[in-house]
Write an enzyme that holds these catalytic residues in place. Structure first.
Site, PDB file in Angstrom:
ATOM      1  N   ASP A   1      -0.622  18.210  19.108  1.00 31.16           N
ATOM      2  CA  ASP A   1      -0.173  19.442  19.962  1.00 31.16           C
ATOM      3  C   ASP A   1       0.595  20.170  19.147  1.00 31.16           C
ATOM      4  O   ASP A   1       1.777  20.978  19.863  1.00 31.16           O
ATOM      5  CB  ASP A   1       0.653  18.650  21.304  1.00 31.16           C
ATOM      6  CG  ASP A   1      -0.325  17.912  22.186  1.00 31.16           C
ATOM      7  OD1 ASP A   1      -1.361  18.225  22.132  1.00 31.16           O
ATOM      8  OD2 ASP A   1       0.297  17.339  23.100  1.00 31.16           O
TER       9      ASP A   1
ATOM     10  N   HIS B   1       0.870  -1.251   0.120  1.00 27.76           N
ATOM     11  CA  HIS B   1      -0.059  -0.116  -0.096  1.00 27.76           C
ATOM     12  C   HIS B   1       0.797   1.393  -0.038  1.00 27.76           C
ATOM     13  O   HIS B   1       0.419   2.502   0.186  1.00 27.76           O
ATOM     14  CB  HIS B   1      -0.953  -0.017   1.188  1.00 27.76           C
ATOM     15  CG  HIS B   1      -2.022   0.837   1.202  1.00 27.76           C
ATOM     16  ND1 HIS B   1      -2.030   1.993   2.004  1.00 27.76           N
ATOM     17  CD2 HIS B   1      -3.184   0.906   0.259  1.00 27.76           C
ATOM     18  CE1 HIS B   1      -3.554   2.768   1.726  1.00 27.76           C
ATOM     19  NE2 HIS B   1      -3.904   2.000   0.755  1.00 27.76           N
TER      20      HIS B   1
ATOM     21  N   ASP C   1      17.244  10.308  -7.745  1.00 32.77           N
ATOM     22  CA  ASP C   1      18.761  10.634  -7.380  1.00 32.77           C
ATOM     23  C   ASP C   1      19.293  10.338  -5.940  1.00 32.77           C
ATOM     24  O   ASP C   1      20.383  11.141  -5.826  1.00 32.77           O
ATOM     25  CB  ASP C   1      19.005  12.013  -7.944  1.00 32.77           C
ATOM     26  CG  ASP C   1      18.962  12.054  -9.656  1.00 32.77           C
ATOM     27  OD1 ASP C   1      18.755  10.902 -10.082  1.00 32.77           O
ATOM     28  OD2 ASP C   1      18.769  12.975 -10.115  1.00 32.77           O
TER      29      ASP C   1
ATOM     30  N   HIS D   1      -8.994  11.596   1.340  1.00 31.42           N
ATOM     31  CA  HIS D   1      -8.351  10.458   1.246  1.00 31.42           C
ATOM     32  C   HIS D   1      -7.040  10.356   2.053  1.00 31.42           C
ATOM     33  O   HIS D   1      -6.135   9.655   2.099  1.00 31.42           O
ATOM     34  CB  HIS D   1      -7.968   9.968  -0.330  1.00 31.42           C
ATOM     35  CG  HIS D   1      -7.453   8.809  -0.501  1.00 31.42           C
ATOM     36  ND1 HIS D   1      -5.808   8.524  -0.846  1.00 31.42           N
ATOM     37  CD2 HIS D   1      -7.749   7.263  -0.441  1.00 31.42           C
ATOM     38  CE1 HIS D   1      -5.420   7.358  -0.844  1.00 31.42           C
ATOM     39  NE2 HIS D   1      -6.642   6.384  -0.680  1.00 31.42           N
TER      40      HIS D   1
ATOM     41  N   LYS E   1       3.479   4.424  -1.295  1.00 30.02           N
ATOM     42  CA  LYS E   1       3.697   5.331  -2.283  1.00 30.02           C
ATOM     43  C   LYS E   1       4.966   5.934  -2.218  1.00 30.02           C
ATOM     44  O   LYS E   1       4.981   6.847  -1.393  1.00 30.02           O
ATOM     45  CB  LYS E   1       2.383   6.316  -2.595  1.00 30.02           C
ATOM     46  CG  LYS E   1       1.040   5.775  -2.584  1.00 30.02           C
ATOM     47  CD  LYS E   1       0.304   5.511  -1.292  1.00 30.02           C
ATOM     48  CE  LYS E   1      -1.235   4.996  -1.522  1.00 30.02           C
ATOM     49  NZ  LYS E   1      -1.764   4.288  -0.365  1.00 30.02           N
TER      50      LYS E   1
ATOM     51  N   LYS F   1      -4.225  10.858   4.820  1.00 21.02           N
ATOM     52  CA  LYS F   1      -3.903   9.858   6.288  1.00 21.02           C
ATOM     53  C   LYS F   1      -3.015  10.694   6.968  1.00 21.02           C
ATOM     54  O   LYS F   1      -1.891  10.519   7.038  1.00 21.02           O
ATOM     55  CB  LYS F   1      -3.324   8.584   5.896  1.00 21.02           C
ATOM     56  CG  LYS F   1      -4.270   7.892   4.663  1.00 21.02           C
ATOM     57  CD  LYS F   1      -3.511   7.675   3.463  1.00 21.02           C
ATOM     58  CE  LYS F   1      -4.135   7.027   2.477  1.00 21.02           C
ATOM     59  NZ  LYS F   1      -5.539   6.287   2.476  1.00 21.02           N
TER      60      LYS F   1
END
Length: 487
Positions: free
Chosen positions: A412, A226, A233, A405, A228, A407
């Site tokens: 604080d 899952h 470089d 979508h 991404k 996450k």
């Protein structure tokens, strides 16, 4: 005999089904799993004739203890140790960390340090990218300016308009002589054979992560990549919730607005993203790639105020549920506020207890969820937790502008987690996930500001309206909650 079989075929099949269900139930109990998950599978076997055993076959087997992941865990630890020593990825600990962060936030750093020897780097520049249009504008430029190598690892890669554009750039850079490596999840992605052949012909090395074949699928459907990740470089890294699909970019004519959050990072944390990619590459490509210094270069100091970043990776190949434990520790460390944005809110008992306890002890807890999910089962399972949240004083907000979508977790103004992990069972224990943990007041104040902007596009859920739900909806919620560990 044949006449008897024809007359009683359904009774015989049901008998075989329930004999199989009882046998599987005994097997599940003997595995001593999480009781909630155990009961969920037994419930499915008991209530869904014929379908129940298939669900367990495809989703229920435990790969975490499988030899393939045990071997990967041992090999990965050995490789990481070698890379850290050879390329100086380990950093000296600052003696004033506890004084700078405070005891609570310091515990989060120490947790990941002890779990996975995750290094906290202080030399980073971090750009918060709101939505796909911001990410892809920069990503196109960075890919085109790449000089040596491009590494991509994605759960979703669709070769629609945007996906094909990215594939074309990768092919162009490979033809220029760059090393281009691509990992895509075999379940989450959809790439045509034409584009796969094009990638191969242009010199782009590409592999599907844990390919699903009917002859050998079982739990491979359950444990997905899952993540991404983009590393260019060894100097530039991307991580967050935005996949390679044009629905994430609101400049396209999409069905609905897509709200997401991503990070672009330069600095020492890129080495951790690169290491995570390389371990995935060795697993997906079934090779032991020789690591050169150009893949893990020494980073230059940030030109502006440096940001402290730690990378948390988790999956069924690790001994600890790293990202879930980070969230648990962070929630318990909060003194003033906890701000959560997640598309799927299906917390386990530990996270739910931490959130409700924090709220009842006086910490401000606010959650942003989609007004309408992209999965009816996830929607109802999420809704089953809302009344308990409201009773504890947690403020639930439904995002009505489109689909949220992102996450993110902000604590604080001192700590935030931005990455690929949802607040649900699948991200906590089944999927391969990766999050950036940011210890910086300036960045986290930006995150709070964006959270407040998103609140303007939300409707707050009130207890009075919530209790007006009809019995049909309540039954769907309760049934979906029983299946929550399987979603």
């Amino acid at each position: 005999m044949m006449s008897f079989l024809k007359e009683n075929i359904w009774s015989l099949l049901l008998g075989i089904n329930y004999l199989l269900a009882i046998s599987l139930s005994v097997l599940i109990v003997l595995k001593n799993r999480n009781p909630v998950k155990t009961l969920s599978y037994i419930f499915v076997l008991a209530t869904l004739p014929f379908i129940g055993p298939l669900v367990y076959y495809f989703f229920g087997q435990d790969y975490r203890k499988d030899k393939i992941f045990q071997k990967k865990y041992v090999q990965d630890n050995h490789r990481l140790s070698q890379w850290r020593n050879k390329f100086g990825l380990n950093r000296e600990e600052r003696e004033d960390l506890k004084e700078v962060f405070g005891e609570g936030i310091f515990k989060i750093y120490r947790l990941m340090r002890n779990n996975e020897n995750s290094v906290l780097t202080f030399d980073n520049e971090v750009d918060i990218l709101i939505n796909g249009e911001a990410k892809f504008k920069l990503l196109r430029e960075d890919l085109k300016n790449a000089k040596h190598h491009i590494h991509l690892e994605y759960f979703v890669l669709f070769d629609n308009g945007l996906g094909t554009e990215i594939i074309d750039i990768l092919c162009q850079k490979a033809e220029e002589g760059l090393l281009v490596r691509l990992i895509y999840d075999d379940v989450g992605s959809d790439i045509s054979n034409k584009n796969k052949k094009k990638l191969t012909a242009c010199g782009v090395k590409h592999f599907a992560f844990m390919p699903v074949l009917f002859s050998n699928s079982t739990s491979k459907l359950n444990y997905r990549d899952h993540r991404k990740i983009v590393v260019i470089d060894g100097d530039i890294g991307y991580v967050g919730g935005i996949n390679l699909d044009q629905k994430y970019d609101n400049t396209f004519d999409n069905e609905r607005y897509w709200r997401d959050t991503h990070l672009r990072i330069t600095g020492g944390a890129v080495g951790a993203l690169q290491s995570a990619f390389l371990l995935s590459w060795n697993f997906a490509a079934k090779e032991n790639m020789e690591i050169e210094e150009i893949l893990l270069p020494k980073q230059k100091a940030a030109s502006q105020k440096p940001v402290a970043v730690q990378i948390a990776a988790s999956g069924p190949d690790s001994d600890w549920a790293n990202i879930m434990e980070v969230m648990f520790c962070a929630i318990n460390s909060a003194r003033e506020s906890i701000l959560i944005t997640t598309p799927y809110f299906i917390p386990n008992n530990a996270i739910m207890t931490a959130l409700t306890t924090a709220s009842r002890s006086g910490v401000e807890v606010k959650v942003i969820l989609p007004y309408e999910s992209d999965s009816w089962a996830a929607q109802y399972a999420t809704d089953s937790y809302i009344e308990e949240c409201l009773n504890s004083g947690i403020v639930i907000n439904r995002y009505r502008k489109g689909f949220v979508h992102a996450k993110t977790l902000v604590i604080d103004d001192m700590f935030s987690s931005i990455g690929t992990a949802n607040m649900d069972y699948r991200s906590f224990s089944m999927n391969f996930e990766i999050n950036a943990l940011v210890y910086d007041k300036g960045i986290n104040q930006q995150m709070r500001k964006q959270f407040n902007l998103d609140l303007e596009d939300c409707d707050e859920v009130t207890m009075e309206r919530w209790k007006d739900r009809n019995i049909n909806r309540r039954l769907k919620e309760s049934f979906s909650r029983l299946l929550a560990p399987l979603l």
